[in-house]
Design an enzyme around this catalytic site. Sequence first.
Site, PDB file in Angstrom:
ATOM      1  CG  HIS A  56     -41.304  -0.410 -30.549  1.00 57.29           C
ATOM      2  ND1 HIS A  56     -42.066   0.590 -31.115  1.00 57.29           N
ATOM      3  CD2 HIS A  56     -40.969   0.052 -29.308  1.00 57.29           C
ATOM      4  CE1 HIS A  56     -42.178   1.600 -30.265  1.00 57.29           C
ATOM      5  NE2 HIS A  56     -41.524   1.288 -29.153  1.00 57.29           N
ATOM      6  CD  GLU A  57     -40.184  -2.236 -26.295  1.00 53.46           C
ATOM      7  OE1 GLU A  57     -39.278  -1.529 -25.829  1.00 53.46           O
ATOM      8  OE2 GLU A  57     -41.370  -1.883 -26.301  1.00 53.46           O
ATOM      9  CG  HIS A  60     -36.905   1.932 -27.718  1.00 56.83           C
ATOM     10  ND1 HIS A  60     -36.924   3.266 -28.088  1.00 56.83           N
ATOM     11  CD2 HIS A  60     -38.207   1.544 -27.663  1.00 56.83           C
ATOM     12  CE1 HIS A  60     -38.177   3.655 -28.252  1.00 56.83           C
ATOM     13  NE2 HIS A  60     -38.975   2.627 -28.013  1.00 56.83           N
TER      14      HIS A  60
END
Length: 265
Positions: A56-57, A60
Amino acid sequence: MSSPSAPSRRISPVFLGIVAVGAVAGWAVWADALPVAGFAVFVFVTAAWVVSLCLHEYAHARTALHSGDASVVDRGYLTLNPLAYTHALTSVILPVLFVVLGGIGLPGGAVFIERGRIRGRWRHSLISAAGPLTNALFAVVCTAPFWLGGLDGVPVLFRFALGFLALLQVTAAILNFLPVPGLDGYGVIEPWLSAAARRRVAPVAPYGLLLVFALLFFVPEVNRAFFDLVDAVLRGLGVGDLETACGYDFYRFWRTESPVCASLA
């Protein structure tokens, strides 16, 4: 910018270690190799959940890099190392605690993006959307045996573990996409708001996630509507209530197992 072979772009041994632990635990769940089956489910789901938080990170950061912010390289965000995040507490520790205590996917989030380097509102929105879209993709992948009709030969215990893991990914994706200050959903729409509106909302951002969880835990109507949506998405992916409920039951191995779930596994 660092070269592609620089350590700041290499996959972290910490992340690879988590993947290895998850793989071994997944085998133990599949083979029912441990005396306490729930312990294997706990380790497998927790490791897979942390992997999804890292991805997820990473999503980003990778999207920010391609949008103009090269600082994510030097900060180590592309290594998938959870220890490199700005706030390890909110990115990893709290999400794991919420899974243990409440069986819900808490949105992580603590990669620092230098937004001043990004040009174009669409790019800002895409950076924010990249994380929860990764959770959604993770949910689709881990439920593939369900919606592809490939459950023949899959042990029941492993099916339960996948069902609960899918629930975590779906809850994380939905929560992250809420247009609430402090969550990714607000980050998607924020670039399109006026400067005055952003200033008015800014003081609320640190408390947005707390507000969401307060509503979920203390307002039954909100809780019911949220989980009705989660259940509808999971049913669309072929995962039933039995898989998610029994997956969570085995995950909490320190408690007495449900007789129904125990008899099925």
